[in-house]
Design an enzyme around this catalytic site. Structure first.
Site, mmCIF file in Angstrom:
data_model
loop_
_atom_site.group_PDB
_atom_site.id
_atom_site.type_symbol
_atom_site.label_atom_id
_atom_site.label_comp_id
_atom_site.label_asym_id
_atom_site.label_seq_id
_atom_site.Cartn_x
_atom_site.Cartn_y
_atom_site.Cartn_z
ATOM 1 N N THR A 165 48.425 6.494 -5.145
ATOM 2 C CA THR A 165 49.328 7.051 -4.147
ATOM 3 C C THR A 165 48.592 7.155 -2.816
ATOM 4 O O THR A 165 47.388 7.390 -2.814
ATOM 5 C CB THR A 165 49.750 8.458 -4.616
ATOM 6 O OG1 THR A 165 50.600 8.322 -5.739
ATOM 7 C CG2 THR A 165 50.458 9.252 -3.541
ATOM 8 N N ARG A 193 61.861 8.867 -13.506
ATOM 9 C CA ARG A 193 60.791 9.868 -13.377
ATOM 10 C C ARG A 193 60.319 9.951 -11.928
ATOM 11 O O ARG A 193 60.048 8.941 -11.279
ATOM 12 C CB ARG A 193 59.630 9.502 -14.296
ATOM 13 C CG ARG A 193 58.438 10.473 -14.242
ATOM 14 C CD ARG A 193 57.416 10.054 -13.216
ATOM 15 N NE ARG A 193 56.236 10.919 -13.214
ATOM 16 C CZ ARG A 193 55.300 10.880 -12.268
ATOM 17 N NH1 ARG A 193 55.399 10.041 -11.266
ATOM 18 N NH2 ARG A 193 54.250 11.685 -12.331
ATOM 19 N N VAL A 194 60.190 11.157 -11.405
ATOM 20 C CA VAL A 194 59.665 11.371 -10.060
ATOM 21 C C VAL A 194 58.504 12.348 -10.158
ATOM 22 O O VAL A 194 58.620 13.377 -10.834
ATOM 23 C CB VAL A 194 60.759 11.940 -9.123
ATOM 24 C CG1 VAL A 194 60.217 12.132 -7.714
ATOM 25 C CG2 VAL A 194 61.971 11.016 -9.104
ATOM 26 N N GLY A 195 57.374 12.022 -9.511
ATOM 27 C CA GLY A 195 56.215 12.916 -9.512
ATOM 28 C C GLY A 195 56.292 13.892 -8.348
ATOM 29 O O GLY A 195 57.376 14.203 -7.826
ATOM 30 N N GLY A 219 51.344 14.378 -11.204
ATOM 31 C CA GLY A 219 52.486 15.002 -10.531
ATOM 32 C C GLY A 219 53.125 16.145 -11.296
ATOM 33 O O GLY A 219 53.505 17.167 -10.713
#
Ligand code: ASP
Length: 297
Positions: A165, A193-195, A219
Site C-alpha cells: 500500500t 473485502r476492504v482494509g 487492515g
C-alpha cells in the site's frame, strides 16, 4: 515554516530483489511532492502527486501492479484528507481507474465523502478522471503470484501477507497538513473485502494542529484502533511525531497487529515506524534537509 513530507510504500516482508525498487520508488514520489511544496503548492496537491507516482509504479500495491483479489482482479481503495478543512474523499472497491487517489481528490471536492464500486466509477467518467480496462491494471508479476497462490488456503498467512500500500503526508508553507493512502488491498482478498486504507481515522488522518498520518499493514486490526486518528491525537497531546508513532505501534502490537505508519506533526517533525521485516519509505529530515529512504537489506 518549512514544508515537509514523508511517503511510504508498504510494510511487509519485501523480497530482497524488490528492496531497491521500493526505495527508489519512494524517493521519486517524495521528490515529486517536495517539488510542489517548494514551489509554494499545497500539501493536498503534494500528497496526491506523490501517491500518483507510486500508483503508476508497478512495484507497489496500488494502481497498476496491485495485488489481485481471489477472483484475480485488481480492486482499489484510496482516500485523501485535508487537515485545514477536515474535508475527506474516499473511493472503495473501485475497478479500472489507474489513479484512484485522483478520483478520491474529486470526491473530496464534491459534497460527498465516500463513493463505492460502480458509482465511484461513474463519478470518474463524469469528472474526466482517466479510466481503463480493469484488466490493464493487472501486471504479469501479480498474475504469476496469483496463479501460484490460487487454491491454497491463504487464511493461515493472511496476517502476514498484506502488501505495499502507498501513502503520503505533508505540511506546506502555510502550515496546512494533508494525507493520502492508496491500495489494491491484501493479496487474495475475498470479493468485497476492504482494509483500513480508505477509512478516515484508520488508514489516514490529517488535522492542522495535530498531525497527518498514513498507515499500512493488517487492515482488520488497524480499523478497530482507528490507528491514524490515534497517532494524530497522541501528537496533538504534545508528543513529537516519532514518539506518537511509537506509542501508536505499541497499541497495534497489544492486539497482535503488524504494520507501519508515517506521521508529520504540526511542527513538521516526522515519525516513521513499522514492526514488519521492512517498510518502504522516504522523507526529508526537517533538521538536516537530508533525504532518508528505505528499505535496506
Ligand atoms: N492495509 C492494507 C489493507 O489492509 C494492506 C497494506 O497496507 O498493504 O488492505
Amino acid at each position: 515554516l518549512k514544508p515537509g513530507m514523508a511517503v511510504h510504500g508498504g510494510a511487509w516482508a519485501i523480497p530482497d530483489d524488490l528492496l531497491e525498487a521500493h526505495r527508489d520508488g519512494c524517493a521519486e514520489a517524495l521528490a515529486r511532492g517536495l517539488a510542489i511544496l517548494e514551489a509554494g503548492g499545497s500539501s493536498l496537491d503534494a500528497v496526491e502527486a506523490a501517491v500518483v507516482v507510486m500508483e503508476d509504479d508497478e512495484t507497489f500495491d496500488a494502481g497498476f501492479g496491485s495485488f489481485l483479489n481471489v477472483e484475480g482482479e485488481v480492486t482499489l481503495d484510496a482516500a485523501v484528507m485535508d487537515g485545514e478543512t477536515l474535508s475527506t474523499g474516499a473511493v472503495v472497491d473501485l475497478r479500472g481507474v489507474p489513479n484512484a487517489v485522483q478520483l478520491a481528490r474529486h470526491v473530496l471536492a464534491s459534497q460527498h465523502a465516500v463513493l463505492v464500486g460502480e458509482g465511484a466509477h461513474r463519478f470518474a467518467l463524469e469528472n474526466d478522471v482517466i479510466v481503463c480496462d480493469p484488466e490493464a491494471l493487472v501486471s504479469p508479476r501479480e498474475r504469476q503470484r496469483w496463479e501460484a497462490m490460487k487454491g491454497l488456503d491463504t487464511t493461515a498467512w493472511a496476517a502476514e501477507l498484506f502488501g505495499d500500500t502507498v501513502g503520503a503526508v505533508a505540511i506546506d508553507r502555510e502550515g496546512n497538513l494533508a494525507a493520502a493512502t492508496s491500495t489494491g488491498g491484501s493479496p487474495m482478498k475475498p470479493l468485497g473485502r476492504v482494509g483500513d486504507s480508505p477509512f478516515v481515522g484508520a488508514g489516514l488522518y490529517a488535522c492542522n494542529g495535530t498531525a497527518a498520518v498514513s498507515t499500512t499493514g493488517h487492515g482488520e486490526l488497524i480499523i478497530p484502533l482507528v490507528w491514524s486518528k490515534t497517532a494524530a491525537d497522541l501528537a496533538g497531546s504534545g508528543l513529537p511525531a516519532q514518539q506518537a508513532a511509537e506509542d501508536a505501534l505499541r497499541r497495534l502490537e497489544r492486539i497482535g497487529g503488524r504494520g507501519g505508519m508515517i506521521v508529520i506533526d504540526a511542527e513538521g517533525r516526522i515519525g516513521v515506524i513499522w514492526n514488519t521485516p521492512h517498510m518502504a519509505f522516504a522523507y526529508r529530515d526537517p533538521v538536516t534537509g537530508e533525504v532518508i529512504a528505505g528499505p535496506h537489506a
